[in-house]
Scaffold this motif. Sequence first.
Motif, PDB file in Angstrom:
ATOM      1  N   GLU A 166      26.189  18.826  18.303  1.00  0.00           N
ATOM      2  CA  GLU A 166      27.214  18.986  19.330  1.00  0.00           C
ATOM      3  C   GLU A 166      27.396  20.455  19.665  1.00  0.00           C
ATOM      4  N   ASP A 167      27.525  20.709  20.949  1.00  0.00           N
ATOM      5  CA  ASP A 167      27.781  22.058  21.441  1.00  0.00           C
ATOM      6  C   ASP A 167      28.819  21.907  22.544  1.00  0.00           C
ATOM      7  N   GLY A 168      30.088  21.880  22.153  1.00  0.00           N
ATOM      8  CA  GLY A 168      31.143  21.601  23.126  1.00  0.00           C
ATOM      9  C   GLY A 168      31.067  20.143  23.574  1.00  0.00           C
ATOM     10  N   ARG A 169      30.913  19.946  24.886  1.00  0.00           N
ATOM     11  CA  ARG A 169      30.858  18.583  25.427  1.00  0.00           C
ATOM     12  C   ARG A 169      29.427  18.097  25.634  1.00  0.00           C
ATOM     13  N   ARG A 170      28.476  18.846  25.138  1.00  0.00           N
ATOM     14  CA  ARG A 170      27.069  18.454  25.310  1.00  0.00           C
ATOM     15  C   ARG A 170      26.372  18.493  23.953  1.00  0.00           C
ATOM     16  N   TYR A 171      25.156  18.017  23.955  1.00  0.00           N
ATOM     17  CA  TYR A 171      24.341  18.039  22.744  1.00  0.00           C
ATOM     18  C   TYR A 171      23.134  18.928  22.960  1.00  0.00           C
ATOM     19  N   LEU A 172      22.718  19.594  21.893  1.00  0.00           N
ATOM     20  CA  LEU A 172      21.492  20.379  21.903  1.00  0.00           C
ATOM     21  C   LEU A 172      20.454  19.624  21.079  1.00  0.00           C
ATOM     22  N   TYR A 173      19.303  19.391  21.688  1.00  0.00           N
ATOM     23  CA  TYR A 173      18.230  18.621  21.052  1.00  0.00           C
ATOM     24  C   TYR A 173      17.141  19.558  20.563  1.00  0.00           C
ATOM     25  N   ARG A 174      16.586  19.199  19.406  1.00  0.00           N
ATOM     26  CA  ARG A 174      15.452  19.946  18.878  1.00  0.00           C
ATOM     27  C   ARG A 174      14.546  18.975  18.126  1.00  0.00           C
ATOM     28  N   PRO A 175      13.244  19.284  18.071  1.00  0.00           N
ATOM     29  CA  PRO A 175      12.328  18.389  17.353  1.00  0.00           C
ATOM     30  C   PRO A 175      12.642  18.380  15.860  1.00  0.00           C
ATOM     31  N   ALA A 176      12.515  17.211  15.250  1.00  0.00           N
ATOM     32  CA  ALA A 176      12.707  17.090  13.801  1.00  0.00           C
ATOM     33  C   ALA A 176      11.357  17.079  13.092  1.00  0.00           C
ATOM     34  N   VAL A 177      10.284  17.069  13.872  1.00  0.00           N
ATOM     35  CA  VAL A 177       8.935  17.069  13.325  1.00  0.00           C
ATOM     36  C   VAL A 177       8.140  18.157  14.048  1.00  0.00           C
ATOM     37  N   GLU A 178       7.344  18.891  13.303  1.00  0.00           N
ATOM     38  CA  GLU A 178       6.519  19.939  13.904  1.00  0.00           C
ATOM     39  C   GLU A 178       5.374  19.303  14.688  1.00  0.00           C
ATOM     40  N   ARG A 179       5.002  19.951  15.774  1.00  0.00           N
ATOM     41  CA  ARG A 179       3.905  19.439  16.603  1.00  0.00           C
ATOM     42  C   ARG A 179       2.623  19.275  15.786  1.00  0.00           C
ATOM     43  N   GLU A 180       2.322  20.260  14.944  1.00  0.00           N
ATOM     44  CA  GLU A 180       1.092  20.227  14.153  1.00  0.00           C
ATOM     45  C   GLU A 180       1.077  19.022  13.211  1.00  0.00           C
ATOM     46  N   ASP A 181       2.241  18.716  12.616  1.00  0.00           N
ATOM     47  CA  ASP A 181       2.329  17.571  11.713  1.00  0.00           C
ATOM     48  C   ASP A 181       2.140  16.258  12.479  1.00  0.00           C
ATOM     49  N   TYR A 182       2.724  16.189  13.679  1.00  0.00           N
ATOM     50  CA  TYR A 182       2.578  14.990  14.499  1.00  0.00           C
ATOM     51  C   TYR A 182       1.108  14.796  14.896  1.00  0.00           C
ATOM     52  N   VAL A 183       0.471  15.869  15.360  1.00  0.00           N
ATOM     53  CA  VAL A 183      -0.937  15.800  15.777  1.00  0.00           C
ATOM     54  C   VAL A 183      -1.815  15.389  14.593  1.00  0.00           C
ATOM     55  N   ALA A 184      -1.540  15.948  13.426  1.00  0.00           N
ATOM     56  CA  ALA A 184      -2.332  15.601  12.239  1.00  0.00           C
ATOM     57  C   ALA A 184      -2.208  14.116  11.920  1.00  0.00           C
ATOM     58  N   GLY A 185      -0.991  13.593  11.977  1.00  0.00           N
ATOM     59  CA  GLY A 185      -0.778  12.177  11.685  1.00  0.00           C
ATOM     60  C   GLY A 185      -1.449  11.268  12.697  1.00  0.00           C
ATOM     61  N   GLU A 186      -1.306  11.600  13.980  1.00  0.00           N
ATOM     62  CA  GLU A 186      -1.917  10.787  15.041  1.00  0.00           C
ATOM     63  C   GLU A 186      -3.442  10.847  14.969  1.00  0.00           C
ATOM     64  N   SER A 187      -3.976  12.034  14.676  1.00  0.00           N
ATOM     65  CA  SER A 187      -5.429  12.182  14.554  1.00  0.00           C
ATOM     66  C   SER A 187      -5.964  11.326  13.418  1.00  0.00           C
ATOM     67  N   GLN A 188      -5.274  11.368  12.284  1.00  0.00           N
ATOM     68  CA  GLN A 188      -5.717  10.585  11.135  1.00  0.00           C
ATOM     69  C   GLN A 188      -5.642   9.090  11.427  1.00  0.00           C
ATOM     70  N   ARG A 189      -4.574   8.651  12.123  1.00  0.00           N
ATOM     71  CA  ARG A 189      -4.452   7.230  12.488  1.00  0.00           C
ATOM     72  C   ARG A 189      -5.610   6.793  13.372  1.00  0.00           C
ATOM     73  N   LEU A 190      -5.979   7.635  14.333  1.00  0.00           N
ATOM     74  CA  LEU A 190      -7.091   7.324  15.232  1.00  0.00           C
ATOM     75  C   LEU A 190      -8.397   7.202  14.449  1.00  0.00           C
ATOM     76  N   ILE A 191      -8.658   8.157  13.585  1.00  0.00           N
ATOM     77  CA  ILE A 191      -9.894   8.140  12.796  1.00  0.00           C
ATOM     78  C   ILE A 191      -9.912   6.935  11.852  1.00  0.00           C
ATOM     79  N   ASP A 192      -8.757   6.629  11.252  1.00  0.00           N
ATOM     80  CA  ASP A 192      -8.674   5.464  10.359  1.00  0.00           C
ATOM     81  C   ASP A 192      -8.947   4.173  11.132  1.00  0.00           C
ATOM     82  N   ARG A 193      -8.311   4.054  12.286  1.00  0.00           N
ATOM     83  CA  ARG A 193      -8.383   2.805  13.051  1.00  0.00           C
ATOM     84  C   ARG A 193      -9.758   2.587  13.670  1.00  0.00           C
ATOM     85  N   LEU A 194     -10.341   3.623  14.239  1.00  0.00           N
ATOM     86  CA  LEU A 194     -11.585   3.452  14.992  1.00  0.00           C
ATOM     87  C   LEU A 194     -12.844   3.787  14.209  1.00  0.00           C
ATOM     88  N   PHE A 195     -12.717   4.610  13.170  1.00  0.00           N
ATOM     89  CA  PHE A 195     -13.916   5.094  12.483  1.00  0.00           C
ATOM     90  C   PHE A 195     -13.833   4.940  10.974  1.00  0.00           C
TER      91      PHE A 195
END
Length: 122
Positions: free
Chosen positions: A59-88
């Motif tokens: 909360e910031d007064g009457r509005r909310y400030l949003y921020r990522p709870a996961v780092e982009r690099e961690d997300y990319v690593a997880g998605e990449s591994q899922r793709l490799i697991d699923r297809l290869f």
Amino acid sequence: MAERISDAEHAVMEVLWDQSPLTAQEVVERVDPSRGWSANTVKTLLGRLLAKSAVTAEEDGRRYLYRPAVEREDYVAGESQRLIDRLFGGKLTPLVAHLAERDKISDSDIAEIEALLKELKK
């Protein structure tokens, strides 16, 4: 983050990875205009991302400030591994072979891969 994020939610995450914290309106203003999303659509996506614990809001007064709870690099690593697991079957070599067979690897890609492999061998 246990639950996967959709392509639409990913577009919102990219905005927040680029700059945060942001208000919902600031996210609306930064999402690719070619998507043609209304402010309500972006706010709905932010709500889904909050429910998935992919973003946090403070909360910031009457509005909310949003921020990522996961780092982009961690997300990319997880998605990449899922793709490799699923297809290869979890193996990287068949993925590279697949791309090479389809002429999707340029000479500059090959040079970058060779340099990366040399670094990994050290």
